[in-house]
Every structure is written in structure tokens, then in C-alpha cells.
Design an enzyme around this catalytic site. Structure first.
Site, PDB file in Angstrom:
ATOM      1  N   CYS A 164       0.932  -1.341   0.031  1.00 48.83           N
ATOM      2  CA  CYS A 164       0.328  -0.109  -0.001  1.00 48.83           C
ATOM      3  C   CYS A 164       1.002   1.198  -0.067  1.00 48.83           C
ATOM      4  O   CYS A 164       1.950   1.267   0.027  1.00 48.83           O
ATOM      5  CB  CYS A 164      -0.833   0.020   1.203  1.00 48.83           C
ATOM      6  SG  CYS A 164       0.131   0.027   2.725  1.00 48.83           S
TER       7      CYS A 164
ATOM      8  N   CYS B  17       3.343   1.860   3.076  1.00 55.63           N
ATOM      9  CA  CYS B  17       4.626   1.156   2.865  1.00 55.63           C
ATOM     10  C   CYS B  17       5.558   1.886   2.221  1.00 55.63           C
ATOM     11  O   CYS B  17       6.640   2.133   2.371  1.00 55.63           O
ATOM     12  CB  CYS B  17       4.450  -0.323   2.228  1.00 55.63           C
ATOM     13  SG  CYS B  17       3.178  -1.460   2.994  1.00 55.63           S
TER      14      CYS B  17
ATOM     15  N   ASP C 296      10.813  29.744 -31.348  1.00 57.13           N
ATOM     16  CA  ASP C 296      12.073  30.195 -32.078  1.00 57.13           C
ATOM     17  C   ASP C 296      11.686  29.830 -33.616  1.00 57.13           C
ATOM     18  O   ASP C 296      11.126  28.595 -34.039  1.00 57.13           O
ATOM     19  CB  ASP C 296      13.184  28.854 -31.793  1.00 57.13           C
ATOM     20  CG  ASP C 296      14.182  29.131 -32.798  1.00 57.13           C
ATOM     21  OD1 ASP C 296      14.880  30.294 -32.746  1.00 57.13           O
ATOM     22  OD2 ASP C 296      14.599  28.107 -33.442  1.00 57.13           O
TER      23      ASP C 296
END
Length: 722
Positions: free
Chosen positions: A19, A22, A430
């Protein structure tokens, strides 16, 4: 492992995480080490760790193991389905749980001793099928921690043990006992058993985790597919003969053969042959690109027709494919700011839920409820509160979003970039190589009266084929020249098919027809380069050459505007050329005549005006501006410096990919936020219902499992992004 001047970086494969709590626990343990910075991703089950040079990586592994988990350097994923153990437990659990649930829900089917049969069927589910939950709980308790598994294990064991107590010491074991199934908590005495709750919750959660694991595997499929794109072997030229070797043994400088239909083994330059190369798997561009000697090609693209001889220029981790995979994996390992907030919540959520469950139990007893009802309400709180969906909300969306981007030739460098795309309102483009092709092309031919266009182009093109000038290459055609002279700064002269041909400035001719004089003036007004071509002492045509606009640039500008962005054209060219390009694609704001060093100043000025600026470029001179911008997008056809300085890399040279990149990033961020909203809303809405006794624990388990599957499934919708 990668390295900087004083730090190394590696990725650990973390095992045993079940989970988000953890992942938070492992991350905290690693970050407590001196000089160590770690990010743990629950969805990918990896930890990205930066640590000081000289620190033994084994110390990192030991730290993770001391927290109750396993750690190892990543290994290639096995062909076996990693979700298979979950599937086996799910099947066994479902087979045993179904009769238990049916007996509890349908009183008419409850026979004598049905409750004892339920005990027999439920015991393997609680003992074996649920073992991963109990094991994780015990491991974490040994280290003074609690995770979502703690809630599941404690909740289901409480339901099972309470039912066992009611059977053995209460009235529930009496022959002929019956009780109805209720969606809310049954307010009966000790004769109530909840075996169906215990096995139902475990079955639903195993189903949720199995489908979650399958979905996570699908979510990471794009990256695995990217890594598998490369050729497996290659025909290398050795002493004039072809020798087949594994592609991994290629070194820079090797010459190798690519036959029609074969993948190009690595990045290189074509030395012999001509063909069309299909790069769709790498860039998302469906139209094959024509290539010839001198052209660069990228590994993993497919040779459509013709035999090619390619000289390897980049191998291994330096290839574009490897760099793409690295960028995608780094992005999937990182965390967006919104996920860091969710992690902090998940880190303290479990202890809070355990306390709420205890308060619920005591509250029911104080309010006069039966011990059975108090235990059941407390169990419902434990189970419904598991915030697994919270831990999956961001990682799964990132997995799918960045993977889908890689398939489309869009590389997102990190999750924080997603938040940047939401805020930008101005996009600076650019000109050369971004809006335009960056190559000089013949755009118009103005003929003197009575001249033939084909003859002019043949003679002038043959003459220019002997010149290396970029303008000459726009006109050049193959042909035979008997004499050639380069007139520095003016043009060229030579003899083609017995004609004395001249091409260059008007000053090379004694007289020019008025029609050509007008053509010269018109070309100058448009900012084009004009070449006067003629032979035998007579000017016969004006050839206009210019850096042409990419055919897709105008559509890209329309897409930027639709996204709420104001386009700005930025170039070092003169005002006339810049305005003409801007007019042709629909850009209103132009900044021309800017030196390379001045591009970053333009971006700063726009930012000082309160704008959030994105910058798109492809050259070395764009790198500083890309880094300065709130969001930098580098065209993958550009330089390595520009790509390194950017936040998003567009593998295709198509400006529309920039609009796609912004759309995908925004869509991914929206998915993350949607996931987090529903994960939070689910817990906020469900907890009071469970505490009030309005939710049967089995229904709570099903709802909790569904929330995790919902979050992952919602993320998988990003795979359909177009």
C-alpha cells in the site's frame, strides 16, 4: 547506475510493499541516511535513490530490509505473470467464500449446523488466502509501524474471532440457529456470526489487488514496449563480408547493413543506399521519411525498402531510444506535488483510523449497543478507511500518461512538469527549425520573356551542384560541368553543355530585363534570397530561395490558441522575414533581430510582465531560453544541449507535437486530480456511515476494493489519448 560529480544515483526494486503507507515508510527510512535523497513509487515498486559517492549501495538495501521490506537492483521482468500468486489465492478464496456468503444472505437455505460449515469453509480463507495481509501486518508491527494491511488484517481477524467466540461460548453454535443478512449492522446479541464478512472482505480485496496488479502492468506496458523496440541482432561489415552479431555488441564506427523490412540496429549515418524509414513506432509519425547518404537515422526505426549501409554513431545507453526510455522511467518514478500531499496524508491515516475504530467500538457500548454491534461497526471502520486508492491516484496516471506520450513521440521529464503546463499562457516559438524547416528551398522562379522554366532550372541547378553554399543546395540538380569558378561573395560561373552559365548577384550581369528587376525588388521586400541566373551573357531568370515554413506550423498555431496560449515568434532574422513567416502561420506578436544571448532576456521580459511562458526551440542558442522558461519544449530534431535544457522533448520535428504534449500533460494532471478527489471523497463519505452502523463490513470491503480499481481504470483511459 548514473552519477554526478559527488553523488551516485540508482534504482532499487522494492519488494513487500502492499500500500501507499509502505512506500512512505521506506522513503522516510532511506531519507534519514546522511546525504541520501529517495523517492519511492508504489505503482512501479521502485525507489530512485541519490546518495553520496563512497556510500556502499548495500547500506541502502540493508536500510530497506531493516524496515521490513526487500530491496534489490532491478532485474529484467520475467515472462511469468507476477500477479499469478494473487490470482491463485483469489480463486481459492472465491470458491470457499461464495457458499459462506450465500448461506448468510439467504436464511431459507440455512440448514442445521450451517454455521459450523461456514467456520470450516472460512478458516482456510482467513488463514491461507489472507496470509499476505497478516504477514505484512506482523512485519510492520515488529518495526512499530502500521499500514493499510494492518486495518485489513485486524478487521477480518476481529470478525472471524468474534464469530468463533459466539459459536463456542455464545448461542450462535446452537443447532438450528438462523439469522437474516442485513446491509446495516445487525442489532442482535451473541448469536450473530460474521464469517461472511471475514471471507467476503478478503475475497473482494484480493480481487481488487489482482485487477489492480493487472492494470498496473498494463499501465507500464508502453515503457516495456519502448524498451523492446530495438533490433536483437545486426549484420556488421567485417573485411567486406557480413557478420551477424548481437546488436548489443555494436561499437561506434561499425558499419552495418539494413535490408528492407529490418530494424535499424542503432543510431547512425547512412553511407550507402537510399530508402524510406518508418519511425512510427518511435515518434508516432505515420509517414515514412526519405533518406539518402549523409542522412542521420535512429535505432529501432524500420527500413521500408532498399539496402542501406549505416555507420554507427551512438550505441547502448547513448542512443535516442535508450534516452527516451530513461526519460520516461525517470518521469514515472517521480512524484507530483499533489501526490506528496497525498503521501503525507496516507502516512498518518492508518494510526488515525485505528483510533477511530477504537472510538467507534467504545461509543457503541456507551450508547447501549450490543458487543456484537460494537465489534461490527469497528470492523467496518477499519475496512472502509483503507486509503489504497489514495496511494494509486498519481502513480498510475503518470505510468499511463508518460507511457502514452512515449508512443506519440512526447517525452515528459518529470511529474512536476504536468503542473507547469496548466499555468502557462504564452508560448514563444523559435523560428528557424521550429516554425520553419531550417533549410533553404526554392520557393519561386521569375522568368524573363520567352525563357523556358525547365531549361533555366536544369542549367542553373547543374552549375550550383558544384557549390557547397546552403543557397546553392536549394537549387542544385545532378549534371555535368566542364568548368567551374566560385566568385566569392557574388556567385558562381561555369560551363554546362557548352553554355557559359552564371548564377548569383545582379552585379554579375551587364543588363537585366525590367521584369527581373521588379522580381528582385519583390523578393527583397519578402526577405527572400534572390539569385539571378543566365547564360551566354544574358540574364534569364530570378530564382527566389527562402527558409520555408513547415506545412503543419499554421495548424499548430491554431491549436495553441485553442489551448488558451498566445504565440510569440522569436528570431535572429530581420523584421521583414520574421513578419512574413508570422503572417503565413497566424502569429501576431513578433520579436526579431535577437542575438542568441538575447533570447533568454526576451523570456525574462515576458515573465516580468506577469506571463507564464513556454518556449519551443531546437538549437544550442535556444538552451538558455528553454531553461529560463516556465516550460521548455525541445524539438527532438534539435541539439542535445537544447534537449537537456528542456522539460518536454518532442521526438518529431512537427510543431503540432508541442500542442499534443501540452494537451496530454494537462489531461494527465486532470486525471491525477480526479483520482485524488474521488479517493478522498470516498473515505470522507464512507467513514461516518461505517461508524454509524449503516454499512455492513462485507459491503465496506467491496466498496474499498472497488475504489482502488476505479482509480486505476480511470487512469487507463489515458491510453486512448489521440
Amino acid at each position: 547506475m548514473t552519477a554526478t560529480a559527488d553523488h551516485d544515483r540508482l534504482e532499487l526494486a522494492i519488494g513487500g510493499m502492499t500500500c501507499a503507507s509502505c512506500a512512505t515508510r521506506v522513503e522516510k527510512k532511506l531519507n534519514k541516511l546522511d546525504g541520501v535523497t529517495a523517492t519511492v513509487n508504489y505503482a512501479t515498486e521502485k525507489a530512485s535513490v541519490t546518495f553520496p559517492v563512497g556510500v556502499d549501495p548495500r547500506k541502502l538495501v540493508e536500510t530497506v530490509e531493516a524496515a521490513g521490506y526487500t530491496a534489490a537492483l532491478p532485474r529484467p521482468e520475467a515472462d511469468d505473470d507476477p500477479s499469478r500468486p494473487l490470482r491463485d489465492r483469489l480463486i481459492a478464496s472465491a470458491v470457499l467464500a461464495v457458499p459462506v456468503i450465500v448461506l448468510a444472505m439467504v436464511p431459507a437455505w440455512q440448514f442445521d449446523y450451517w454455521q459450523w460449515v461456514s467456520l470450516v469453509l472460512a478458516t482456510p480463507v482467513i488463514g491461507w488466502a489472507a496470509w499476505p495481509f497478516h504477514q505484512a501486518t506482523w512485519t510492520n508491527l515488529r518495526y512499530g509501524a502500521a499500514t493499510m494491511d494492518t486495518l485489513i488484517s485486524v478487521g477480518t481477524l476481529a470478525a472471524f474471532v468474534w464469530s468463533l467466540y459466539a459459536l463456542v461460548f455464545g448461542d450462535a453454535g446452537i443447532i438450528g440457529m438462523r439469522h437474516p443478512f442485513e446491509l446495516t449492522i445487525a442489532r442482535s446479541t451473541g448469536e450473530t456470526v460474521y464469517f461472511e464478512v471475514a471471507v467476503g472482505v478478503i475475497t473482494f480485496l484480493l480481487a481488487g489487488r489482482y485487477f489492480e496488479a493487472r492494470s498496473k502492468r498494463r499501465a507500464g506496458a508502453a515503457l516495456r514496449a519502448l524498451l523492446e523496440l530495438g533490433a536483437k541482432d545486426v549484420a556488421v561489415l567485417r573485411a567486406g563480408a557480413e557478420v551477424r552479431i548481437p546488436a548489443g555488441q555494436l561499437v561506434a564506427g561499425d558499419r552495418f547493413v539494413v535490408r528492407p523490412g529490418e530494424k535499424i540496429a542503432t543510431d547512425g549515418v547512412i553511407e550507402e543506399g537510399a530508402s524510406a524509414v518508418d519511425a512510427s513506432m518511435l515518434t508516432g509519425e505515420s509517414v515514412p521519411v526519405e533518406v539518402a547518404p549523409g542522412d542521420a537515422v535512429v535505432g529501432a526505426t524500420v527500413n521500408a525498402h532498399g539496402r542501406l549501409v549505416v555507420r554507427a554513431t551512438r550505441v547502448g545507453g547513448d542512443t535516442q531510444l535508450a534516452r527516451m526510455a530513461g526519460l520516461v522511467e525517470a518521469a514515472q518514478t517521480g512524484k507530483a506535488q499533489v501526490q506528496r500531499l497525498a503521501d503525507r496524508v496516507a502516512g498518518v491515516f492508518v494510526p488515525i483510523v485505528l483510533m477511530l475504530s477504537l472510538i467507534t467500538f467504545v461509543g457503541w457500548l456507551v450508547a447501549g449497543g450490543t458487543p456484537t454491534a460494537a465489534v461490527t461497526a469497528a470492523v467496518a471502520v477499519l475496512i472502509i478507511a483503507c486509503p489504497c486508492a489514495l496511494g494509486l491516484a498519481t502513480p498510475t496516471a503518470l505510468l499511463v500518461g508518460t507511457g502514452r506520450g512515449a508512443q506519440l513521440g512526447i517525452l515528459i521529464k518529470g511529474p512536476e512538469i504536468l503542473e507547469s503546463t496548466r499555468r502557462i499562457d504564452t508560448i514563444v516559438l523559435d523560428k528557424t527549425g521550429t516554425v520553419t524547416t531550417g533549410r533553404m528551398s526554392l520557393v519561386a522562379v521569375r522568368l524573363a520573356p520567352g525563357e523556358d522554366r525547365a531549361e533555366v532550372l536544369r542549367l542553373a541547378g547543374t552549375l550550383e551542384s558544384a557549390s557547397e553554399h546552403p543557397v546553392a543546395k536549394a537549387i542544385a540538380v545532378p549534371g555535368r560541368i566542364t568548368e567551374f569558378t566560385n566568385l566569392e561573395g557574388f556567385g558562381v560561373r561555369g560551363v554546362v553543355d557548352g553554355h557559359a552559365v552564371t548564377a548569383g548577384r545582379a552585379a554579375l550581369f551587364d543588363a537585366i530585363p525590367s521584369e527581373l528587376t521588379e522580381a528582385l525588388a519583390a523578393a527583397e521586400k519578402l526577405g527572400r534570397t534572390a539569385i539571378v541566373a543566365g547564360w551566354d551573357g544574358k540574364a534569364r531568370a530570378v530564382l527566389e530561395v527562402a527558409d520555408t515554413v513547415k506545412p503543419t506550423s499554421a495548424e499548430a498555431i491554431r491549436r495553441f490558441v485553442a489551448l488558451g496560449l498566445e504565440p510569440v515568434l522569436l528570431t535572429g532574422d530581420n523584421e521583414v522575414v520574421a513578419r512574413e513567416v508570422a503572417r503565413s502561420v497566424g502569429i501576431g506578436e513578433v520579436v526579431a533581430g535577437v542575438l542568441p544571448a538575447g533570447k533568454v532576456d526576451v523570456v525574462k521580459r515576458l515573465q516580468d510582465e506577469g506571463r507564464r511562458v513556454a518556449m519551443v526551440g531546437d538549437g544550442v542558442n535556444d538552451a538558455a531560453a528553454l531553461a529560463q522558461a516556465d516550460l521548455g519544449l525541445a524539438m527532438g530534431t534539435g541539439t542535445d544541449v537544447a534537449i537537456e535544457a528542456s522539460d518536454l522533448t518532442l521526438v518529431r520535428g512537427d510543431l503540432r507535437a508541442a500542442a499534443d504534449a501540452i494537451r496530454l500533460s494537462r489531461r494527465t494532471l486532470a486525471t491525477i486530480k480526479g483520482n485524488l478527489f474521488w479517493a478522498f471523497a470516498y473515505n470522507v463519505a464512507a467513514l461516518p456511515l461505517a461508524a454509524a452502523g449503516l454499512l455492513n463490513p462485507m459491503i465496506a470491503g467491496a466498496a474499498m476494493a472497488f475504489s482502488s480499481v476505479f482509480v486505476v481504470t480511470n487512469s487507463l483511459r489515458l491510453r486512448r489519448f489521440r
